[in-house]
Motif scaffolding. Structure first.
Motif, PDB file in Angstrom:
ATOM      1  N   SER A 197      47.520  -7.668  12.403  1.00  9.57           N
ATOM      2  CA  SER A 197      46.655  -8.793  12.770  1.00  9.57           C
ATOM      3  C   SER A 197      45.522  -8.968  11.760  1.00  9.57           C
ATOM      4  O   SER A 197      45.139 -10.101  11.433  1.00  9.57           O
ATOM      5  N   ILE A 198      44.980  -7.866  11.243  1.00 11.60           N
ATOM      6  CA  ILE A 198      43.914  -7.965  10.236  1.00 11.60           C
ATOM      7  C   ILE A 198      44.483  -8.383   8.879  1.00 11.60           C
ATOM      8  O   ILE A 198      43.846  -9.128   8.129  1.00 11.60           O
ATOM      9  N   GLN A 199      45.688  -7.931   8.567  1.00 11.14           N
ATOM     10  CA  GLN A 199      46.349  -8.349   7.328  1.00 11.14           C
ATOM     11  C   GLN A 199      46.484  -9.872   7.287  1.00 11.14           C
ATOM     12  O   GLN A 199      46.269 -10.504   6.252  1.00 11.14           O
ATOM     13  N   GLU A 200      46.822 -10.468   8.440  1.00 11.26           N
ATOM     14  CA  GLU A 200      46.962 -11.925   8.503  1.00 11.26           C
ATOM     15  C   GLU A 200      45.631 -12.621   8.240  1.00 11.26           C
ATOM     16  O   GLU A 200      45.595 -13.725   7.697  1.00 11.26           O
ATOM     17  N   LEU A 201      44.527 -11.978   8.607  1.00 14.10           N
ATOM     18  CA  LEU A 201      43.210 -12.571   8.396  1.00 14.10           C
ATOM     19  C   LEU A 201      42.735 -12.415   6.955  1.00 14.10           C
ATOM     20  O   LEU A 201      42.162 -13.341   6.370  1.00 14.10           O
ATOM     21  N   LEU A 202      42.938 -11.231   6.383  1.00 16.97           N
ATOM     22  CA  LEU A 202      42.388 -10.934   5.061  1.00 16.97           C
ATOM     23  C   LEU A 202      43.294 -11.382   3.918  1.00 16.97           C
ATOM     24  O   LEU A 202      42.835 -11.462   2.782  1.00 16.97           O
ATOM     25  N   ALA A 203      44.547 -11.623   4.193  1.00 15.42           N
ATOM     26  CA  ALA A 203      45.462 -12.084   3.151  1.00 15.42           C
ATOM     27  C   ALA A 203      46.265 -13.281   3.649  1.00 15.42           C
ATOM     28  O   ALA A 203      47.501 -13.239   3.747  1.00 15.42           O
ATOM     29  N   PRO A 204      45.579 -14.362   4.001  1.00 16.51           N
ATOM     30  CA  PRO A 204      46.282 -15.530   4.538  1.00 16.51           C
ATOM     31  C   PRO A 204      47.045 -16.259   3.437  1.00 16.51           C
ATOM     32  O   PRO A 204      46.676 -16.201   2.257  1.00 16.51           O
ATOM     33  N   SER A 205      48.089 -16.940   3.828  1.00 22.63           N
ATOM     34  CA  SER A 205      48.835 -17.742   2.843  1.00 22.63           C
ATOM     35  C   SER A 205      48.166 -19.087   2.626  1.00 22.63           C
ATOM     36  O   SER A 205      48.403 -19.740   1.603  1.00 22.63           O
ATOM     37  N   SER A 206      47.329 -19.531   3.579  1.00 19.41           N
ATOM     38  CA  SER A 206      46.621 -20.799   3.434  1.00 19.41           C
ATOM     39  C   SER A 206      45.350 -20.749   4.272  1.00 19.41           C
ATOM     40  O   SER A 206      45.269 -20.024   5.263  1.00 19.41           O
ATOM     41  N   VAL A 207      44.361 -21.555   3.865  1.00 23.02           N
ATOM     42  CA  VAL A 207      43.056 -21.551   4.519  1.00 23.02           C
ATOM     43  C   VAL A 207      42.598 -22.988   4.728  1.00 23.02           C
ATOM     44  O   VAL A 207      42.756 -23.837   3.835  1.00 23.02           O
ATOM     45  N   ALA A 208      42.020 -23.231   5.894  1.00 26.44           N
ATOM     46  CA  ALA A 208      41.377 -24.519   6.160  1.00 26.44           C
ATOM     47  C   ALA A 208      39.910 -24.273   6.492  1.00 26.44           C
ATOM     48  O   ALA A 208      39.597 -23.360   7.258  1.00 26.44           O
ATOM     49  N   VAL A 209      39.035 -25.058   5.912  1.00 28.00           N
ATOM     50  CA  VAL A 209      37.604 -24.997   6.223  1.00 28.00           C
ATOM     51  C   VAL A 209      37.279 -26.182   7.113  1.00 28.00           C
ATOM     52  O   VAL A 209      37.307 -27.330   6.663  1.00 28.00           O
ATOM     53  N   ILE A 210      37.028 -25.917   8.372  1.00 27.70           N
ATOM     54  CA  ILE A 210      36.752 -26.970   9.347  1.00 27.70           C
ATOM     55  C   ILE A 210      35.246 -27.110   9.479  1.00 27.70           C
ATOM     56  O   ILE A 210      34.558 -26.181   9.906  1.00 27.70           O
ATOM     57  N   GLY A 211      34.754 -28.264   9.084  1.00 25.48           N
ATOM     58  CA  GLY A 211      33.316 -28.464   8.994  1.00 25.48           C
ATOM     59  C   GLY A 211      32.857 -28.430   7.548  1.00 25.48           C
ATOM     60  O   GLY A 211      31.660 -28.313   7.275  1.00 25.48           O
ATOM     61  N   ALA A 212      33.830 -28.516   6.631  1.00 24.33           N
ATOM     62  CA  ALA A 212      33.484 -28.585   5.205  1.00 24.33           C
ATOM     63  C   ALA A 212      32.598 -29.801   4.977  1.00 24.33           C
ATOM     64  O   ALA A 212      32.769 -30.856   5.601  1.00 24.33           O
ATOM     65  N   SER A 213      31.632 -29.644   4.073  1.00 25.75           N
ATOM     66  CA  SER A 213      30.638 -30.696   3.880  1.00 25.75           C
ATOM     67  C   SER A 213      30.422 -30.967   2.397  1.00 25.75           C
ATOM     68  O   SER A 213      30.630 -30.093   1.554  1.00 25.75           O
ATOM     69  N   ARG A 214      29.995 -32.208   2.100  1.00 28.39           N
ATOM     70  CA  ARG A 214      29.631 -32.526   0.715  1.00 28.39           C
ATOM     71  C   ARG A 214      28.136 -32.350   0.476  1.00 28.39           C
ATOM     72  O   ARG A 214      27.633 -32.553  -0.629  1.00 28.39           O
ATOM     73  N   THR A 215      27.389 -31.943   1.542  1.00 32.51           N
ATOM     74  CA  THR A 215      25.944 -31.754   1.417  1.00 32.51           C
ATOM     75  C   THR A 215      25.663 -30.367   0.842  1.00 32.51           C
ATOM     76  O   THR A 215      25.983 -29.350   1.473  1.00 32.51           O
ATOM     77  N   TRP A 216      25.073 -30.350  -0.325  1.00 38.42           N
ATOM     78  CA  TRP A 216      24.803 -29.077  -0.997  1.00 38.42           C
ATOM     79  C   TRP A 216      23.900 -28.196  -0.125  1.00 38.42           C
ATOM     80  O   TRP A 216      22.935 -28.653   0.476  1.00 38.42           O
TER      81      TRP A 216
END
Length: 912
Positions: A197-216
């Motif tokens: 279960s931790i391997q799936e978290l630390l070595a994911p095949s893909s990542v989504a950032v939900i709440g990604a922003s263009r505000t620096w």
């Protein structure tokens, strides 16, 4: 109307979140009449083959009568458990008590789409725990021969399964009391599932950032930027409904719009939007989430409720949670290169794995590793530690080839018993460094089921020492030790040599080393660094090489004052070269330089053939670390870190031995005794056992208490003394006075009836001021050193045993030794020798040494008794007289109560 258990209570304590074989999560709970429609949906979704395997016939649908029977149970004679994901039932396990009240028939049904995920073995563990709670000791089952998967569930569980073939069916039966083998099987399965279960978290095949922003400067902006700039090797998706483009790539309005699968979601949205996002993640098949959002346990009771709901929702949908309020995660493996954290750049690659809780501590820990240039394999900030914990990370690190040492900063320990088990196993192969402030105590993180500890703070320290943990107090101390274990071989002994260019400094360092338990084999205090680089460095190299060839020198401490014409880099290169050639650790302290490790490493890398770019050229952030030498700004830190590593190295090479199993113990009979003793009171209150009952229970483990008898009058006392044998002792039964010769509570060596009668009259007169407590007579024991043993059941640590020398040593000076079972032979030996006053056991001021082996045997038996029976709330032997030829217990206090569930049991469950 649903049948209820005899006490009318739905067994909520049977509910648990569980980690499946592939690392996903699910919820396990008792079945309920309201599950009728869900059970029917589960059944009709099964293949004809699966239905036939379960019922030995095909049923397209379950009848109303069958549904009523399957869902309406009494949770005592008939029990059924279900495992769900997203509210859908994916597995059912049940038992029905047979005519023999100690036996039940068990059966399972696993959804076709979820077979192979270890659901059957989890159901078996939990059904067995429920059955034992209801007085059932044996399971039986009938399985078709072609149902090989179910046959393996039983045969691989670690129980002693007996089978025979009759009328085309394989009949199985087995005792369900936990055995060493069944526990080992459970722990192995737990390890594989949690590590996955931790391997799936630390070595994911893909990542989504939900709440990604263009505000620096916003969290969403920085997380997305750091993932991209860190060079993550898989697809990265930005989720923001109000942006078409972020960080130079297409943004998606919601997770379901993403064209490919998402393994890991980084959530940085306001807390009131998190539940909707988590639901979308579950529907999209996300394996795990990192919640950077705050406003949970840090926001009072409302926040705690939000946090519990978050974890419950994520686990029910098959996901693990890092956070909330997490700083993020890092994996420096080039095949992953993930910097999903607030750190501006990916850490340099190395072998140290790091875990922290709150974001503030995570920032400090990450910054310290960067400043010291200690390379990392992985880093995880658990934030509020609502789900993923240090225990999970240790499961992962044990198998991770990139990790050679681990460091954890713990603000709380939710399951110390499991922590001890995992740390002990991990520390056999990789150093485990733990920083935990004494002021933080032993507690649970906010938002978890509340348990308070009864054990003294020293018990936690003892548990860590038993487990081989290197315990430190601060982040800086953690990094002091990490610098050695991540770059140097372990010292093969305590012998050290001290090098210095100052005789005064050399003496101070040598004294410090001796005080830390190191053996100072040589002091070279005439190192001359003022003769110029061409002469001073070769001389240093020759002297150091010669010293490192001495067999009794296992490590070298170099403490230097600044010298003209020589740089830290040049000296460090020589030290690293000599250390590598000898295979022995060398640590250096450069007094007067704030952080010499910054200056040393570049030149050491060049000396190792990696420094073509020049001394001052920065290395790539994720470069493999050069072999170097640990450097400190003061000698005290260097010596303390080296001493801690020496103690760890000695623990590693010690014969830890098997957990003690004394002869003549009968746990089953003791269990039956306890059931009988608790039955009249229902187990709801603390019960102090009468002497006869206590003696019987202790006798099941070969523990004998010197006989004594109470009396009402002098004639009864004389008769009792005749039975016990003269001479006798006369004692009050008052716990506070029975050992106090000075207060008139004890009279010894009474030879005959007349003397006994006189002493009874005198003692009763003298004890009137204490309320005239009752009296007893006891056989005289051989003269010996008075000792005391104590064992308690702690809500967090489980069983805790303590030992000390009776009297002022424990009463005034608190000179106790504490251990947390189970104990190995080495642990028991150390236990008896741990109190400061224990030197009296080995001959003191002309007195003979006592039979220490007898004390060790008693400790082993008490430890096993307490480890096996959580119903025993307290055992105290006071005093135990240890003489040259044995140890005799003069008084035993045994108290029992209903056993609360220990934090580390024979069934797998995530903490709540």
């Amino acid at each position: 109307m649903v049948d209820q258990p005899l006490d009318g209570v739905y067994p909520e304590h049977w509910e648990a979140d569980v980690v499946l074989r592939d690392g996903g999560t699910a919820h396990l709970r008792p079945i309920h009449p309201a599950d009728s429609d869900a059970v029917q949906a589960f059944h009709v979704g099964q293949s004809q083959k699966s239905i036939y395997m379960r019922f030995f016939a095909f049923k397209s649908k379950l009848s109303a009568k069958e549904l009523k029977r399957f869902t309406e149970v009494d949770y005592k004679d008939r029990v059924a458990l279900v495992i769900t994901i997203g509210g859908d039932i994916i597995g059912i396990g049940r038992y029905d008590r047979l005519q023999d009240p100690a036996e039940a028939e068990v059966a399972f049904n696993i959804a076709d789409a979820h077979q192979g995920r270890g659901i059957g073995s989890i159901l078996l563990e939990h059904l067995a725990a429920a059955a034992r709670e209801n007085g059932i000791r044996k399971f039986s089952a009938e399985v078709l021969p072609e149902n090989r998967k179910m046959l393996m569930v039983f045969s691989d569980a670690g129980y002693d399964v007996k089978r025979h073939f009759d009328d085309g069916v394989v009949s199985l039966e087995f005792n369900i009391d936990p055995t060493d083998k069944s526990r080992a099987v459970m722990e192995s399965r737990e390890h594989r599932a949690e590590a996955r279960s931790i391997q799936e978290l630390l070595a994911p095949s893909s990542v989504a950032v939900i709440g990604a922003s263009r505000t620096w400067g916003t969290v969403g902006y920085q997380l997305l930027e750091h993932i991209i700039e860190g060079g993550f090797t898989g697809p990265v998706y930005a989720i923001n409904p109000e942006a078409l483009e972020l960080a130079g790539m297409l943004s998606f309005a919601k997770l379901s719009d993403v064209p490919g699968p998402v393994n890991l979601a980084i959530i940085a949205v306001p807390y009131d939007e998190v539940p909707k996002v988590v639901q979308e993640c579950g529907e999209a098949g996300v394996k795990g989430i990192v919640v950077a959002t705050a406003g949970y346990a840090d926001d009072g009771e409302r926040g705690l409720a939000r946090q519990r709901d978050l974890v419950r929702q994520a686990r029910a949908n098959g996901m693990r949670v890092i956070g909330p309020a997490s700083l993020g995660i890092v994996n420096t493996n080039p095949a992953v290169s993930l910097n999903a954290s607030m750190a501006p750049s990916l850490a340099r690659r190395g072998g140290l794995g790091l875990f922290s809780q709150s974001a503030a501590i995570g920032v400090a820990l990450y910054a310290a590793s960067s400043r010291r240039r200690v390379g990392l394999s992985t880093f995880l900030s658990a934030g509020n530690r609502a789900d993923v914990s240090g225990n999970d990370m240790m499961q992962f690190w044990e198998d991770d080839p990139d990790t050679t040492a681990v460091g954890l900063y713990l603000e709380s320990i939710g399951n110390p018993r499991k922590f001890s088990r995992l740390a002990r196993r991990l520390a056999r192969t990789k150093p485990v460094i733990v920083a935990k402030s004494d002021a933080m105590g032993l507690n649970l993180p906010p938002g978890h089921a509340v348990r308070t500890t009864l054990a003294p703070p020293e018990a936690l320290d003892a548990m860590m020492r038993q487990a081989g943990v290197i315990r430190v107090e601060t982040i800086e101390q953690l990094m002091d030790v990490a610098q050695i274990v991540s770059s140097q071989p372990l010292p093969q002994g305590p012998g050290v040599a001290v090098f210095s260019n100052s005789s005064a400094l050399g003496k101070v360092v040598a004294d410090s080393a001796a005080a830390a338990g190191l053996g100072v084999e040589r002091v070279v205090a005439d190192v001359d660094l003022d003769t110029g680089m061409s002469r001073a460095l070769p001389a240093l190299r020759r002297s150091l090489q010669e010293t490192l060839t001495i067999e009794s020198v296992h490590a070298v401490v170099v403490a230097l004052l600044p010298a003209r014409g020589l740089t830290v880099e040049k000296i460090g290169a020589v030290l690293a070269e000599c250390s590598a050639a000898a295979g022995k650790p060398v640590v250096a302290a450069f007094t007067g330089i704030l952080d010499p490790s910054i200056y040393v490493e570049g030149m050491v890398g060049a000396a190792a053939g990696e420094g073509a770019a020049g001394d001052n050229a920065p290395e790539p952030a994720a470069a493999d670390p050069a072999p170097g030498v640990p450097c400190y700004s003061n000698p005290g830190a260097a010596v303390a870190a080296l001493a801690a590593v020496v103690r760890y190295a000695q623990w590693v090479v010690r014969d830890q031995g098997l957990f003690v199993e004394p002869d003549g113990c009968d746990p089953e009979a003791a269990h039956e005794d306890l059931e009988e003793l608790l039955r009249p009171v229902g187990g709801e209150q603390l019960v102090r056992l009468e002497p006869a009952a206590a003696a019987k229970l202790l006798g099941r483990y070969g523990i004998r208490v010197l006989a004594s008898e109470g009396f009402e009058n002098e004639d009864q006392a004389v008769a009792a003394a005749d039975r016990l044998g003269w001479p006798v002792a006369l004692k009050t039964t008052d716990p506070a006075l029975r050992h106090r010769l000075d207060l008139g509570g004890v009279r010894l060596d009474i030879q005959d009836a007349d003397s006994l009668r006189r002493n009874i009259v005198q003692m009763r007169r003298s004890l009137q001021r204490y309320g005239s407590p009752s009296l007893e007579v006891q056989s005289m024991a051989p003269v010996g050193q008075a000792c005391t043993f104590r064992a308690i059941e702690d809500p967090l640590l489980g069983p805790v045993v303590s030992f000390g020398l009776a009297g002022d040593a424990v009463n005034l000076l608190d000179d106790w030794a504490h251990r947390v079972p189970p104990l190995s032979g080495s642990d028991v030996r150390d236990f008896i020798r741990a109190p400061r006053a224990s030197r009296k056991l080995f001959g003191y001021q002309g007195l003979p040494a006592v039979d220490v082996a007898a004390l060790e045997d008693l400790a082993a038996r008490l430890t096993r008794l307490k480890d096996n029976h959580p119903e025993i709330a307290l055992v105290e032997f006071n005093p135990v007289l240890a003489g040259p030829d044995g140890a005799v217990i003069l008084a035993a206090d045994v108290r029992i109560a209903n056993a609360a569930q220990r934090t580390d049991t024979a069934r797998r469950a995530m903490r709540s």
